[in-house]
Design a protein around this motif. Structure first.
Motif, PDB file in Angstrom:
ATOM      1  N   ASP A 266      -1.241  -7.771  -9.682  1.00 44.25           N
ATOM      2  CA  ASP A 266      -0.668  -6.783  -8.768  1.00 44.25           C
ATOM      3  C   ASP A 266      -1.468  -6.816  -7.474  1.00 44.25           C
TER       4      ASP A 266
ATOM      5  N   ASN B 143       3.998  -8.373  -7.302  1.00 40.76           N
ATOM      6  CA  ASN B 143       3.455  -8.210  -8.645  1.00 40.76           C
ATOM      7  C   ASN B 143       4.146  -9.194  -9.573  1.00 40.76           C
TER       8      ASN B 143
ATOM      9  N   TYR C 100       3.382  -4.359   5.493  1.00 38.96           N
ATOM     10  CA  TYR C 100       2.761  -4.500   4.176  1.00 38.96           C
ATOM     11  C   TYR C 100       3.573  -5.476   3.331  1.00 38.96           C
TER      12      TYR C 100
ATOM     13  N   ARG D  20      -2.653   5.600  -0.433  1.00 37.93           N
ATOM     14  CA  ARG D  20      -3.693   4.885  -1.161  1.00 37.93           C
ATOM     15  C   ARG D  20      -4.429   5.936  -1.978  1.00 37.93           C
TER      16      ARG D  20
ATOM     17  N   ARG E 177      -1.594  -6.030  -3.068  1.00 36.39           N
ATOM     18  CA  ARG E 177      -1.015  -5.291  -1.944  1.00 36.39           C
ATOM     19  C   ARG E 177      -1.843  -5.573  -0.698  1.00 36.39           C
ATOM     20  N   TYR E 178      -1.163  -5.955   0.363  1.00 44.45           N
ATOM     21  CA  TYR E 178      -1.824  -6.169   1.641  1.00 44.45           C
ATOM     22  C   TYR E 178      -1.088  -5.361   2.700  1.00 44.45           C
ATOM     23  N   SER E 179      -1.849  -4.560   3.454  1.00 46.89           N
ATOM     24  CA  SER E 179      -1.248  -3.763   4.526  1.00 46.89           C
ATOM     25  C   SER E 179      -2.144  -3.838   5.752  1.00 46.89           C
TER      26      SER E 179
ATOM     27  N   GLN F  87       3.007   5.225   2.143  1.00 47.83           N
ATOM     28  CA  GLN F  87       2.633   5.034   0.751  1.00 47.83           C
ATOM     29  C   GLN F  87       1.137   5.340   0.623  1.00 47.83           C
TER      30      GLN F  87
ATOM     31  N   ASN G 221       4.877   1.441   3.617  1.00 49.12           N
ATOM     32  CA  ASN G 221       3.686   0.963   4.304  1.00 49.12           C
ATOM     33  C   ASN G 221       3.605   1.364   5.742  1.00 49.12           C
TER      34      ASN G 221
ATOM     35  N   ASN H  37       7.572  -6.263  -3.007  1.00 44.51           N
ATOM     36  CA  ASN H  37       7.924  -5.111  -2.189  1.00 44.51           C
ATOM     37  C   ASN H  37       7.297  -5.319  -0.813  1.00 44.51           C
TER      38      ASN H  37
ATOM     39  N   ALA I  71       3.605  -6.337  -1.059  1.00 44.08           N
ATOM     40  CA  ALA I  71       3.016  -5.967  -2.351  1.00 44.08           C
ATOM     41  C   ALA I  71       3.725  -6.722  -3.475  1.00 44.08           C
TER      42      ALA I  71
END
Length: 1020
Positions: A762, A779, A775, A122, A764-766, A120, A27, A872, A777
């Motif tokens: 799932d 799941n 970030y 997008r 994901r926040y960044s 990573q 991230n 993660n 993430a």
């Protein structure tokens, strides 16, 4: 042959330079910009700021958004990476590009050059079966992890790097031995098909640097084109390719220490002997050890006749080495692109060696050599040639592991009594007081009861050496036919791979001695000192030929977009001397969307396998899906916080080939022997084998999937949620209601029905706060696997029925604690065939007939879903980067038993462990955690029951890494693109509900390994 082989190894090793994980944090990794130019401007002076934006290798980046933080004014870089923007001294410029870390730089000069660091990505398009698809229009349920995350984990197998990263995928590592520590994986509860670059090829032991992405196809629509291989999900490995640009070189070297995550804790000799006497007393027998014996062990005054050997520390190292070196390079021009990767891995075992006696290794070592090259050549502007080559050599080593009374290993001998498996089995079963390592005269110690000296089995019984060699080649030709109609193309592909595995067996026997008397010393000998065996066996050979022909069309007509794919492929897979298994598959897929708002997809396959009878080999499989991009509707177009919102649903009818080996044929096998003649001579007869089933066919499934995808707050938060419900039917099973009167084994038939269902989430926040990028993430997914029908025997009570239970159900008695006294025994149900005493396990009488027997056995686990999850997370700041991965499971069970759980097994010759100190005695009745002690097996206390079933839920810090990238100013002076130092660990910390054993590897197996690792990555 041997000399040629070593030459190959030497040539291979000469090509290897470096090691593994360079990590572009998933991230954010912050790199300081390079600022040059004139100085001396007054504060708030307006400047025409210009500069160039490049990547780590100095290549210009096109399309980088350059914006002024205070005003929002922005521009973008051109194809040469150059930009120009009017700003005031002191303004902060923000540099943003998909796939790279956001960078903020204060304006101090008119010339401002910036280098961005990969992040990573997008992805705008994600891998699907036989191609890519836009995330906006995708209707399938898939999940993908990319190279930047995979290279963080210091492991040999790529499966081990996937744990906790993908919703829908579960991993279990049940062995820690180097070269055999591959993690088993399931996708929504099934063992998936593995594709490498679209070709069936199970190469889990490859280096992560050569991988671009790993994608799991979870629902039926995503895999239905595979026909009879479509029901169980797919793991797709996509390897890296060359890119247009100057040559880029990456060199990584890393080394670390491995250590066992958890080992059993055996009792010392004093406690062992004390408990042994107690067990004998419980059995009504006289004690074996006297007070003098106990005193000798307590004081350690007689190590010869009263040894106290901690065998775990005697033959196991506290830590051992792990190292990996990787060199890869890529680049190319408009006509030719290339990617080349060479990798060397060396993973040492935890067994000690005796270098003074052996010129060879007796440890469980593993070495791997890899080379991959992927080349793309534009023969003409419309014709693309692709060539992928892969080679791998894997060399594994094990100690002989034999005992003094073991037979010499022959080609027909099973490995179970040799090698590290036997060593760890003997280690778990050998008490500390069994024998000393050596006798006073230096000979190997042992006795008639213990003829396997563990030190000798580890270091002086020879070794096994296994070498596996794999080679694969893929070649394809793709032609675009825009001259006929725009978007039309055709492609042909051929692939071949072969694998050969060879065992070199050099085991040997040894004698052990027992000091039977002194003055003079008298030794009793057991076994013989044998010569070293020298055998070579071919233990495995396989060949796989795959051909594929496809054509496709990608077309847009105004607001209407259509993508079509038609494909035929054939696979011939041969193992050893078996008849090749041949899959033929004709398939197609059509995708349609209107303004990317209303979405539809349909797929079809006509698939056949030669393992079924003629006329019953082929079948149709199909799937379709619909979706709606709600966020593209006019009534949401002004909703600033909502970037994307899509709902989707699909259905597929899929298949899974499970044919056995030509089970439709009737075979005749060797039967009993008969004696003939006046001098009786044994003649082998022939008998009918398992009944043929000419109607056997593929297993089938109805798979439903409903999902929602959303992105919020300018794509800072992304969410994907799925619900799946799959009915697997016509499962191949042997019917339970059969009769032995037939005299022949019943055939496998298509009769079973199971249902798999669950939820997946799932997120994901960044985001960034200035130069601090971060970030998270998480799941999570649930899985419920219920048996809906199996042809089981008639059972008198409903609690005995297997149908309706979870697929991994354990059946046994319900334990109600321990009997505390005779009065409680007298008032309880009688145990059939056993007379209990206080301290024995008490069981529940389910049918209230006053007898505990097989009619009181029921399901021990609940039928609630198992929950799997991972988190993660990471951050970066000015060259520093950090990432961590947590992985866990809830509502999981483990059943403990055997020589590491129960004391004094093997007729009283076995070991005892710390948990046995919690045994029941009259004094500890209220706090006892174990039943009373006995010598040998106890049919009541060791019966399968809830007493030994424990909560197997856990959370593990699976991977953690800290890295630092040197400032660009310094690396430029060194003429390097970047230098990054990192430290990481795998299996770092574990928190488990039942923490006495490791939740994945327990019992007498090779322990799971923790790796603490440090490395360096240099890019040129």
């Amino acid at each position: 042959m041997r000399k040629t082989y070593f030459k190959q190894l030497m040539l291979f090793s000469l090509t290897v330079y470096a090691v593994c994980p360079n990590l572009a944090n998933a991230n954010a990794i912050r790199v300081k910009s390079h600022v040059t130019g004139k100085t001396g401007f007054t504060k708030n002076h307006r400047l025409e700021v210009t500069g160039t934006v490049t990547d780590n290798f100095g290549n210009p980046l096109f399309g980088v958004k350059v914006s002024i933080k205070e005003t929002g004014t922005n521009t973008s870089t051109d194809k040469n990476g150059k930009y120009k923007i009017s700003a005031v001294e002191g303004d902060v410029l923000i540099f943003t590009l998909n796939g790279y870390l956001i960078q903020e730089v204060e304006v101090k000069q008119a010339l401002l050059n910036v280098s961005l660091v990969e992040n990573q990505k997008r992805q705008v398009a994600v891998p699907i079966l036989y191609g890519e698809q836009s995330t906006v229009t995708k209707l399938q349920s898939t999940a993908t992890v990319y190279n930047n995350d995979l290279i963080k984990v210091p492991v040999a197998g790529i499966n081990n790097a996937l744990s906790g990263r993908l919703a829908g995928l579960y991993t279990l590592q049940s062995n820690g031995r180097p070269g055999a520590d591959g993690t088993s994986i399931t996708v929504r509860g099934n063992v998936p098909l593995v594709l490498v670059n679209g070709i069936p090829r199970d190469y889990s032991s490859i280096d992560p640097e050569e991988i671009e992405s790993v994608t799991i196809l979870k629902d039926g629509l995503s895999a239905v084109m595979l026909g009879q291989q479509s029901s169980n999900g797919v793991v797709m490995i996509t390897t890296r390719k060359g890119e247009v640009g100057k040559q880029r070189i990456s060199l990584t070297a890393q080394a670390g220490l491995q250590s066992a995550v958890k080992l059993p804790k055996p009792l010392d000799a004093f406690n062992y002997a004390t408990l042994y006497n107690e067990a004998l007393a419980n059995d009504g027998k006289a004690p074996r050890y006297t007070a003098a014996d106990l005193n000798a062990w307590a004081t350690g005054s007689d190590p010869v006749f009263h040894p106290d050997v901690d065998w775990y520390s005697t033959i196991l190292k506290p830590n051992t080495l792990f190292s990996r070196y990787n060199l890869n390079t890529y680049g190319g021009g408009n006509s030719t692109r290339y990617f080349l990767d060479v990798d060397y891995l060396n993973q040492s075992g935890i067994l000690k060696q005796d270098d003074n006696k052996n010129p060879y290794s007796t440890n469980t070592d593993y070495k791997r050599y890899l080379v991959r090259t992927n080349i793309d050549i534009d023969i003409t502007p419309t014709t693309l040639l692709n060539l992928n080559l892969f080679g791998r050599i894997q060399n594994g080593n094990q100690p002989g592991g034999a005992g003094a009374n073991s037979a010499i290993f022959t080609t027909g001998t099973t490995l179970s009594n040799f090698g590290s498996n036997n060593i760890f089995s003997q280690l778990a079963a050998t008490p500390n007081n069994a024998y000393p390592v050596f006798n006073p005269n230096g000979s190997l110690a042992g006795s008639s009861d213990y003829q396997t000296n563990l030190w000798a089995a580890t270091t002086q019984s020879g070794y096994f050496y296994n070498s596996t060699r794999d080679v694969s080649a893929d070649i394809s030709l793709r032609k675009t036919l825009d001259n006929l109609t725009k978007g039309l193309w055709v492609k042909a592909l051929a692939s071949f791979n072969t694998s050969v595995s060879e065992n070199i067996i050099r085991t040997k026997q040894y004698a052990v001695f027992k000091l039977a008397g002194t003055n003079p010393d008298v030794y009793q000998k057991f076994g013989v000192d044998g010569q070293q065996v020298n055998l070579s066996t071919n233990t495995g050979q396989s060949r796989n030929l795959f051909v594929d022909f496809s054509t496709g069309l990608d077309k847009t007509y105004g607001n209407h977009s259509i993508s079509a794919l038609l494909k035929f492929n054939s696979q011939s897979a041969q193992t050893a001397n078996q008849v090749p298994m041949i899959y033929n598959n004709l398939s197609g897929r059509v995708n349609y969307n209107f303004k990317e708002k209303y979405l539809a997809e349909a797929a079809l396959s006509y698939s056949g396998l030669n393992r079924y009878e003629k006329g019953n080999r082929y079948g149709f499989f199909y799937g379709f899906g619909l979706g709606w991009n709600i966020a593209k509707e006019d009534f949401l177009k002004d909703t600033k916080w909502l970037s994307a919102l899509k709902v989707r649903a699909n259905y597929a009818y899929t298949g899974n080939a499970n044919p056995g080996y030509f089970a439709y044929n009737q075979y005749y096998i060797t039967g009993g022997t008969y004696n003939y003649g006046t001098t009786p001579t044994a003649i082998a007869g022939t008998t009918e084998g398992t009944l043929a089933n000419p109607n056997i066919t593929w297993e089938k499934a109805n798979q439903y999937n409903f999902g929602i995808d959303a992105s919020l707050f300018n794509n800072k938060l992304s969410v994907a949620a799925d619900y799946f419900n799959n009915e697997n039917f016509d499962l191949v099973q042997t019917r339970g209601r059969n009769s032995a009167l037939l005299g022949i084994a019943y055939p496998p038939e298509n009769i079973g029905i199971n249902r798999y269902s669950g939820l997946e989430f799932d997120l994901r926040y960044s985001n960034n706060i200035g130069n601090f990028n971060y970030y998270i993430a998480p799941n999570v997914f649930s899985l419920q696997k219920i048996i809906q029908y199996q042809d089981e025997i008639d059972r008198p009570y409903p609690w005995m029925v297997r149908t309706g239970q979870r697929e991994d159900q354990t059946f046994g008695y319900i334990a109600e604690g321990l009997f505390q006294n005779q009065a409680e025994i007298n008032s309880s149900a009688k145990i059939q065939g056993y007379t209990p005493v206080p301290g024995d396990i008490k069981y529940k009488d389910l049918n209230n007939d006053g007898i505990i027997n097989e009619l009181d056995i029921q399901a021990l686990k609940n039928n609630n879903p198992i929950w799997f999850y991972g988190v993660n997370l990471g951050f970066s700041y000015k060259g520093f980067d950090f990432s961590a991965l947590l992985q866990g499971v809830q509502n999981r069970y483990i059943y403990v038993s055997g020589s590491t759980e129960w004391a004094f097994q093997n007729n009283g010759l076995g070991q005892a462990y710390e948990q046995n100190l919690g045994r029941w005695t009259p004094a500890t009745a209220a706090t006892a955690t174990q039943p009373r002690l006995t010598i040998g097996s106890n049919p009541n206390n060791e019966a399968t029951s809830s007493y030994w079933l424990h909560n197997g839920s856990y959370v593990r810090l699976k991977n953690v890494e800290l890295g630092y990238t040197l400032p660009k100013l310094l690396t430029n002076k060194l003429k390097l693109a970047s230098i990054r130092f990192f430290v990481n660990a795998v299996n770092a910390v574990t928190f488990s509900a039942y923490d006495r054993v490791d939740p994945e590897v327990y019992g007498s197996g090779y322990p799971l390994q923790r790796v603490v690792n440090a490395g360096l990555n240099v890019k040129f």
